[in-house]
Design a protein around this motif. Structure first.
Motif, PDB file in Angstrom:
ATOM      1  N   ASP A 137      72.373  31.935  47.670  1.00 15.73           N
ATOM      2  CA  ASP A 137      71.721  31.242  46.553  1.00 15.73           C
ATOM      3  C   ASP A 137      70.572  32.050  45.953  1.00 15.73           C
ATOM      4  OD1 ASP A 137      73.484  29.217  47.086  1.00 15.73           O
ATOM      5  OD2 ASP A 137      72.030  27.937  48.113  1.00 15.73           O
ATOM      6  N   SER A 140      70.931  37.256  42.352  1.00 15.26           N
ATOM      7  CA  SER A 140      70.954  37.171  40.900  1.00 15.26           C
ATOM      8  C   SER A 140      72.396  37.045  40.401  1.00 15.26           C
ATOM      9  CB  SER A 140      70.318  38.428  40.283  1.00 15.26           C
ATOM     10  OG  SER A 140      70.585  38.490  38.892  1.00 15.26           O
ATOM     11  N   PRO A 141      72.648  36.181  39.438  1.00 16.94           N
ATOM     12  CA  PRO A 141      74.004  36.065  38.883  1.00 16.94           C
ATOM     13  C   PRO A 141      74.465  37.324  38.171  1.00 16.94           C
ATOM     14  CG  PRO A 141      72.432  34.779  37.589  1.00 16.94           C
ATOM     15  CD  PRO A 141      71.714  35.229  38.815  1.00 16.94           C
ATOM     16  N   ASP A 142      73.546  38.250  37.915  1.00 21.72           N
ATOM     17  CA  ASP A 142      73.927  39.518  37.288  1.00 21.72           C
ATOM     18  C   ASP A 142      74.667  40.438  38.258  1.00 21.72           C
ATOM     19  OD1 ASP A 142      72.724  38.742  34.926  1.00 21.72           O
ATOM     20  OD2 ASP A 142      70.799  39.661  35.429  1.00 21.72           O
ATOM     21  N   SER A 145      80.446  39.512  41.560  1.00 21.88           N
ATOM     22  CA  SER A 145      80.897  38.574  42.594  1.00 21.88           C
ATOM     23  C   SER A 145      81.267  39.307  43.880  1.00 21.88           C
ATOM     24  CB  SER A 145      82.103  37.792  42.079  1.00 21.88           C
ATOM     25  OG  SER A 145      81.767  37.008  40.962  1.00 21.88           O
ATOM     26  N   GLN A 148      78.223  40.445  45.775  1.00 25.75           N
ATOM     27  CA  GLN A 148      77.558  39.307  46.414  1.00 25.75           C
ATOM     28  C   GLN A 148      78.249  38.932  47.723  1.00 25.75           C
ATOM     29  OE1 GLN A 148      76.196  35.896  44.257  1.00 25.75           O
ATOM     30  NE2 GLN A 148      76.130  36.973  42.291  1.00 25.75           N
ATOM     31  N   TYR A 198      80.800  31.564  43.011  1.00 29.34           N
ATOM     32  CA  TYR A 198      81.319  31.139  41.712  1.00 29.34           C
ATOM     33  C   TYR A 198      80.433  30.048  41.103  1.00 29.34           C
ATOM     34  CZ  TYR A 198      84.590  29.445  38.174  1.00 29.34           C
ATOM     35  OH  TYR A 198      85.168  29.067  36.985  1.00 29.34           O
ATOM     36  N   ASN A 200      77.329  29.418  41.688  1.00 31.26           N
ATOM     37  CA  ASN A 200      76.025  29.958  41.310  1.00 31.26           C
ATOM     38  C   ASN A 200      76.093  30.786  40.029  1.00 31.26           C
ATOM     39  OD1 ASN A 200      74.737  28.785  43.507  1.00 31.26           O
ATOM     40  ND2 ASN A 200      74.908  30.610  44.793  1.00 31.26           N
ATOM     41  N   LYS A 201      77.150  31.581  39.894  1.00 33.81           N
ATOM     42  CA  LYS A 201      77.262  32.496  38.756  1.00 33.81           C
ATOM     43  C   LYS A 201      77.675  31.792  37.468  1.00 33.81           C
ATOM     44  CE  LYS A 201      79.179  36.553  38.818  1.00 33.81           C
ATOM     45  NZ  LYS A 201      78.170  37.532  38.358  1.00 33.81           N
ATOM     46  N   TYR A 202      78.580  30.825  37.602  1.00 34.51           N
ATOM     47  CA  TYR A 202      79.213  30.269  36.404  1.00 34.51           C
ATOM     48  C   TYR A 202      78.942  28.784  36.163  1.00 34.51           C
ATOM     49  CZ  TYR A 202      81.772  34.633  36.918  1.00 34.51           C
ATOM     50  OH  TYR A 202      82.087  35.959  37.062  1.00 34.51           O
ATOM     51  N   ASP A 204      75.819  27.090  37.363  1.00 36.76           N
ATOM     52  CA  ASP A 204      74.426  26.733  37.684  1.00 36.76           C
ATOM     53  C   ASP A 204      74.307  26.005  39.016  1.00 36.76           C
ATOM     54  OD1 ASP A 204      73.409  27.823  35.276  1.00 36.76           O
ATOM     55  OD2 ASP A 204      73.972  25.991  34.191  1.00 36.76           O
TER      56      ASP A 204
END
Length: 450
Positions: A137, A140-142, A145, A148, A198, A200-202, A204
């Motif tokens: 968590d 960073s979503p940047d 995948s 991560q 997924y 977290n990245k897409y 929220d």
């Protein structure tokens, strides 16, 4: 884990029971080959084998499958045969991933009771260490995948039961049991962490802690945590992909995991090593490469172009010195057997309102091209040993059509390949296989021998 009694019927065995029963005969065979036939020539190695990256050189012991030009067999059975005999999950048309996992470990077909008990055992393991979830968590979503998941697996290694057993001095012939504990945890945990990535990245973070179905299978619970609860087509898609892609012999990702684990790397770091190698465009990364190529082709010539337009586009690709993604195979010399069930899935479960969408157009283009591109490649690339479509030509495009971002597709495949290799990992420890250590040789040394 003890054998479970089933009300007057034959005892329902656990996976531990089945492996324990199979182990003596496999150890006996291993000992026989090692002691009685160690000097027998299996293959004459050539300079081409060395210069070509060991291609075609039969030198890695693989317990769960064997590969040749005709394709892959799993404990002697083809993929088509397994799809006919392996049980399906309740209400599903697809081979159960749990059934395939069981079979790869044991070489036996689970009965309905064993499948359901095995799925329940996996569901009971659906608790990823809090440290791993918190670390996930925080990312960073940047970050991609795949990167991560690799990082999360390295954190998870702190909780390896196999590593704890090594540190506590567990008997060598019992290490496979601790390896299997880790492996079973990873079969359910890796999909859950992937779904969390997924979310977290897409999304929220939405649904990353959604209640799981304790009576569901790993595909259904993966879908739940991705916010796809009740999406039957998506869940069936995941079941199909995971059962099709678990093991493919000593390819790059599997060989990487085999090499890493031969030094007794724990299962989580072993899985991370396989993901790293899978990112290469000559391996699993080719799935994304094929998807992007098809996107560009649709944009340039439409979803149902004339054969002449397709040939012109492909010739332009070849003139640039590039390959045409999705065709040919490093080993297979005919159509990839995984294409048939994927094509059947597309035909029986069409994407809703996809006719004019980018995703729908790509699927139409692939179906159109698969009948004409092989001949185009045969004429323009005569040295190409196989021009048949491979699974990459459809895999990424179908997942993309079902709403998965390009960046996430490799994780879906990585979950499956990790499940398959863990069966090999456990058997490597059970058989006591040595560290993999080939002898390196320079070109000067080769020339000195010629």
């Amino acid at each position: 884990m003890a054998t479970v009694e089933s009300h007057g019927l034959a005892p329902v065995q656990t996976l531990f029971d089945v492996i324990e029963a199979r182990l003596p005969s496999r150890l006996e065979l291993f000992s026989k080959l090692t002691k009685e036939f160690s000097d027998v020539t299996l293959h004459n190695m050539t300079v081409g084998n060395v210069m070509g990256g060991m291609r075609g050189l039969p030198c890695i012991l693989w317990e769960v499958s064997g590969t040749d030009k005709a394709g892959i067999t799993y404990h002697g059975k083809s993929l088509r045969e397994l799809q006919e005999v392996l049980p399906k999950w309740r209400g599903s048309d697809q081979t159960s991933p749990e059934a395939m996992i069981w079979y790869l470990y044991s070489g036996s077909i689970p009965n309905r009771a064993e499948l359901e008990q095995f799925a329940a055992d996996l569901a009971a393991r659906a608790e990823v260490p809090a440290e791993v979830e918190e670390f996930c968590d925080s990312l960073s979503p940047d970050i991609s995948s795949t990167a991560q998941l690799i990082m999360c697996l390295t954190v998870w290694a702190n909780h390896s039961k196999f590593s704890d057993a090594l540190m506590s001095g567990a008997p060598r012939n019992k290490l496979w049991r601790y390896a299997l504990e880790d492996a079973l945890d990873s079969h359910v945990g890796t999909p859950l962490i992937s779904a969390r990535i997924y979310a977290n990245k897409y999304r929220d973070g939405r649904d990353r802690t959604a209640p799981l179905n304790p009576l569901g299978d790993i595909a259904e619970n993966f879908a739940i945590r991705m916010g796809r609860k009740g999406d039957t087509d998506f869940t069936e898609l995941i079941r199909m992909y995971w059962s099709l892609h678990m093991d493919h012999g000593a390819n790059v990702s599997a060989h990487t995991m085999r090499l890493s684990s031969s030094a007794w790397t724990d299962p989580y770091l072993t899985l991370a090593s396989g993901l790293i190698s899978g990112t290469g465009v000559l391996h699993a990364g080719a799935i994304m490469q094929a998807l992007r190529y098809n996107q560009a082709m649709v944009a340039a010539i439409g979803p149902e172009p004339s054969p002449e337009a397709v040939e012109t586009y492909i010739c332009r690709t070849l003139e640039k010195g590039h390959v045409v993604p999705g065709y040919g195979h490093a080993l297979l010399r005919s159509a990839d057997p995984r294409l048939e069930p994927i094509t059947r899935f597309i035909n029986t479960r069409p994407i809703t309102d996809s006719g004019s969408s980018e995703q729908g157009k790509m699927l139409r283009l692939i179906a159109h091209n698969s009948t004409i591109v092989p001949d185009i490649l045969r004429r323009h690339v005569p040295r190409m040993k196989s021009t048949a479509p491979n699974v990459d030509s459809l895999s990424g495009c179908l997942m993309y059509a079902h709403g998965l971002d390009i960046d996430f597709i490799l994780l879906v495949m990585g979950c499956s390949r990790g499940m398959g290799f863990m069966a090999q990992y456990v058997w490597d420890r059970a058989l006591g296989l040595p560290i993999e250590r080939p002898l390196s040789v320079t070109m000067d040394q080769i020339m000195a021998k010629l």
